[in-house]
Design an enzyme around this catalytic site. Structure first.
Site, short mmCIF file in Angstrom:
data_model
loop_
_atom_site.label_atom_id
_atom_site.label_comp_id
_atom_site.label_asym_id
_atom_site.label_seq_id
_atom_site.Cartn_x
_atom_site.Cartn_y
_atom_site.Cartn_z
N TYR A 143 113.78 95.87 -20.69
CA TYR A 143 114.62 96.90 -20.07
C TYR A 143 116.09 96.45 -20.03
CZ TYR A 143 116.10 100.24 -16.43
OH TYR A 143 116.75 101.22 -15.71
N VAL A 185 110.82 100.22 -4.78
CA VAL A 185 110.63 99.80 -3.39
C VAL A 185 110.70 100.94 -2.39
CG1 VAL A 185 113.07 99.10 -3.02
CG2 VAL A 185 111.23 97.99 -1.75
N ASP A 204 110.39 86.60 0.22
CA ASP A 204 110.68 86.56 1.67
C ASP A 204 111.40 87.82 2.15
OD1 ASP A 204 113.17 86.24 0.53
OD2 ASP A 204 113.44 84.15 1.15
N ARG A 273 122.32 92.44 -5.18
CA ARG A 273 122.91 93.46 -6.04
C ARG A 273 123.74 94.43 -5.19
NH1 ARG A 273 118.65 96.36 -9.13
NH2 ARG A 273 118.53 94.68 -10.63
P1 NAD Z 1 112.07 108.17 -14.55
O1 NAD Z 1 111.07 107.18 -15.04
O2 NAD Z 1 111.70 109.06 -13.41
O3 NAD Z 1 112.56 109.11 -15.73
C1 NAD Z 1 112.62 108.73 -17.07
C2 NAD Z 1 112.19 109.92 -17.92
O4 NAD Z 1 112.26 109.55 -19.30
C3 NAD Z 1 110.75 110.35 -17.66
O5 NAD Z 1 110.69 111.75 -17.52
C4 NAD Z 1 109.99 109.87 -18.91
O6 NAD Z 1 108.84 110.63 -19.19
C5 NAD Z 1 111.07 109.98 -19.97
N1 NAD Z 1 110.86 109.10 -21.14
C6 NAD Z 1 110.58 107.77 -21.12
N2 NAD Z 1 110.45 107.31 -22.38
C7 NAD Z 1 110.67 108.38 -23.21
C8 NAD Z 1 110.66 108.55 -24.62
N3 NAD Z 1 110.40 107.52 -25.44
N4 NAD Z 1 110.91 109.78 -25.13
C9 NAD Z 1 111.16 110.84 -24.31
N5 NAD Z 1 111.18 110.73 -22.97
C10 NAD Z 1 110.93 109.52 -22.41
O7 NAD Z 1 113.37 107.32 -14.19
P2 NAD Z 1 114.72 107.73 -13.45
O8 NAD Z 1 114.79 106.95 -12.19
O9 NAD Z 1 114.89 109.19 -13.40
O10 NAD Z 1 115.78 107.08 -14.44
C11 NAD Z 1 116.48 107.87 -15.40
C12 NAD Z 1 117.44 106.98 -16.17
O11 NAD Z 1 118.35 106.33 -15.29
C13 NAD Z 1 116.75 105.86 -16.97
O12 NAD Z 1 117.40 105.72 -18.22
C14 NAD Z 1 116.98 104.63 -16.13
O13 NAD Z 1 117.03 103.47 -16.91
C15 NAD Z 1 118.33 104.93 -15.49
N6 NAD Z 1 118.47 104.20 -14.22
C16 NAD Z 1 117.79 104.60 -13.11
C17 NAD Z 1 117.91 103.86 -11.93
C18 NAD Z 1 117.21 104.28 -10.66
O14 NAD Z 1 117.32 103.56 -9.66
N7 NAD Z 1 116.51 105.39 -10.61
C19 NAD Z 1 118.71 102.71 -11.89
C20 NAD Z 1 119.36 102.33 -13.05
C21 NAD Z 1 119.24 103.09 -14.21
N1 UDP Z 2 109.95 95.22 -3.82
C1 UDP Z 2 109.20 94.92 -2.69
N2 UDP Z 2 108.06 95.63 -2.46
C2 UDP Z 2 107.66 96.65 -3.26
C3 UDP Z 2 108.43 96.96 -4.40
C4 UDP Z 2 109.57 96.23 -4.65
O1 UDP Z 2 109.54 94.00 -1.94
O2 UDP Z 2 106.61 97.25 -2.96
C5 UDP Z 2 111.21 94.47 -4.06
C6 UDP Z 2 111.38 93.94 -5.47
O3 UDP Z 2 110.79 92.67 -5.61
C7 UDP Z 2 112.90 93.89 -5.58
C8 UDP Z 2 113.36 95.07 -4.72
O4 UDP Z 2 112.27 95.38 -3.86
O5 UDP Z 2 113.41 92.71 -5.01
C9 UDP Z 2 113.73 96.32 -5.53
O6 UDP Z 2 112.66 96.57 -6.40
P1 UDP Z 2 112.59 97.88 -7.32
O7 UDP Z 2 111.37 97.75 -8.15
O8 UDP Z 2 112.74 99.09 -6.46
O9 UDP Z 2 113.91 97.81 -8.22
P2 UDP Z 2 114.67 96.66 -9.01
O10 UDP Z 2 114.00 95.33 -8.79
O11 UDP Z 2 114.59 97.09 -10.43
O12 UDP Z 2 116.03 96.69 -8.43
#
Ligand code: NAD
Ligand code: UDP
Length: 312
Positions: A143, A185, A204, A273
């Site tokens: 990712y 989370v 933790d 972060r």
């Molecule tokens: P999500 O998993 O809910 O949505 C992703 C969508 O992409 C889904 O509908 C899935 O079916 C579709 N998808 C995945 N692979 C595909 C493929 N090969 N072809 C066509 N469709 C495909 O995630 P989200 O939280 O809505 O995230 C959307 C975007 O934002 C992503 O690119 C993610 O990396 C980025 N992003 C999200 C967060 C967050 O906290 N939600 C943080 C950082 C970046």
């Molecule tokens: N996390 C947690 N319990 C959960 C899911 C996630 O303590 O049930 C922690 C995880 O280890 C991370 C933070 O919460 O430190 C955020 O995790 P998330 O998967 O939401 O996003 P990301 O790690 O990609 O920021």
């Protein structure tokens, strides 16, 4: 305008589509339904200005559009690690295909990148100039590195082929429509507290994250797309919390009696972060408006109505 949203049936994409449809655009939602669901966009299906295409972006597609919001990619570690090779293909081949499409039809292209490009950061908070600390062979790299390559591809198409790009680095976002089994989370803790089972804290719980409510994020995304700055620009809420603080807040709001269960910390889990959003403030006149408690309240209401619906 005719606007393509890849990943439009997912969490953020479906909220974006709501805004675009309400503004009167012609919207094409393209999704393979890996982590997305038709129910997120069901309310637009009969609208003549909305089109839904089941398609995997690792395969090319020919469409005529003016703007592309490129969001397709699973975002939760549980889902992007389920098939890491597919995740990398989605980020590399999928982004290549969408950039190729943008080049052919001269569409403006916005990449939904991520704070994960900063890895486990040793600069805090993270400004866009920070180049990151990413493990290129770890379990998160399909990712993290995938998104880093996606950014590289966007900049190379921009320099070489004049593709009009926008790069957005999204920090942890939450809100209604996250799936119960999403694995991130906020949704985990809400579902656990509502079901009266222990909240699972990894490690933790002293690691931090900064949580942005989805409506704020979508506003920032649209400002970036329609402004003149290509980015990268951080979009997130600078309010930083330890995971333990998040658990206690959700506990207090839903079920003060809910227990906490400590589980092992996943490999390469970033310790802290927090976005530096100076650029977003100055260049897009954007900052988040919804604080954690308000955002959680709306998210909890959505989860409890879905859980109650499933019970009845
Ligand atoms: P999500 O998993 O809910 O949505 C992703 C969508 O992409 C889904 O509908 C899935 O079916 C579709 N998808 C995945 N692979 C595909 C493929 N090969 N072809 C066509 N469709 C495909 O995630 P989200 O939280 O809505 O995230 C959307 C975007 O934002 C992503 O690119 C993610 O990396 C980025 N992003 C999200 C967060 C967050 O906290 N939600 C943080 C950082 C970046
Ligand atoms: N996390 C947690 N319990 C959960 C899911 C996630 O303590 O049930 C922690 C995880 O280890 C991370 C933070 O919460 O430190 C955020 O995790 P998330 O998967 O939401 O996003 P990301 O790690 O990609 O920021």
């Amino acid at each position: 305008m005719r606007i393509l949203v890849t990943g439009g049936a997912g969490f953020i994409g479906s909220h974006l589509i709501d805004r675009l449809m309400k503004q009167g655009h012609d919207v094409i939602c393209l999704d393979n339904f890996f982590t997305g669901h038709k129910r997120n966009i069901r309310h637009w299906i009969d609208n003549p200005y909305f089109e839904l295409i089941r398609h995997d972006i690792t395969e090319p597609i020919r469409l005529e559009v003016d703007q592309i919001y490129h969001l397709a990619c699973p975002a939760s570690p549980v889902h992007y690690q389920y098939n890491p090779v597919k995740t990398i293909k989605t980020n590399v081949m999928g982004t290549l295909n969408m950039l190729g499409l943008a080049k052919r039809v001269k569409a403006r292209f916005l990449l939904a990148s991520t704070s994960e490009v900063y890895g486990d950061p040793d600069v805090h908070p993270q400004p866009e100039e920070y180049r990151g600390n990413v493990n290129c062979i770890g379990i998160r790299s399909c990712y993290d590195e995938g998104k880093r390559v996606a950014e590289t591809l966007a900049f190379d198409y921009h320099r070489q082929n004049n593709v009009d790009i926008r790069i957005m680095r999204i920090f942890n976002t939450y809100g209604p429509r996250m799936f119960e089994n999403d694995g991130r989370v906020v949704s985990n803790f809400i579902v656990q507290a509502l079901k009266g089972i222990p909240l699972t804290i990894y490690g933790d719980g002293l690691q931090t994250r900064s949580f942005c409510y989805v409506a704020d994020l979508v506003e920032g995304m649209m400002r970036l797309m329609n402004g003149e700055h290509i980015g990268p620009i951080n979009i997130g809420n600078p309010g930083e919390y330890t995971i333990l603080q998040l658990a206690e807040t959700i506990q207090k709001m839903i079920n003060p009696g809910a227990e906490l269960a400590f589980k092992p910390l996943p490999q390469d889990d970033p310790k802290q972060r927090q976005p530096d959003i100076t650029k977003a403030k100055n260049l897009l006149d954007w900052e988040p408006k919804i604080n954690l408690e308000e955002g959680l309240k709306m998210t909890i209401e959505d989860f409890s109505s879905r859980i109650n619906e499933a019970k009845s």
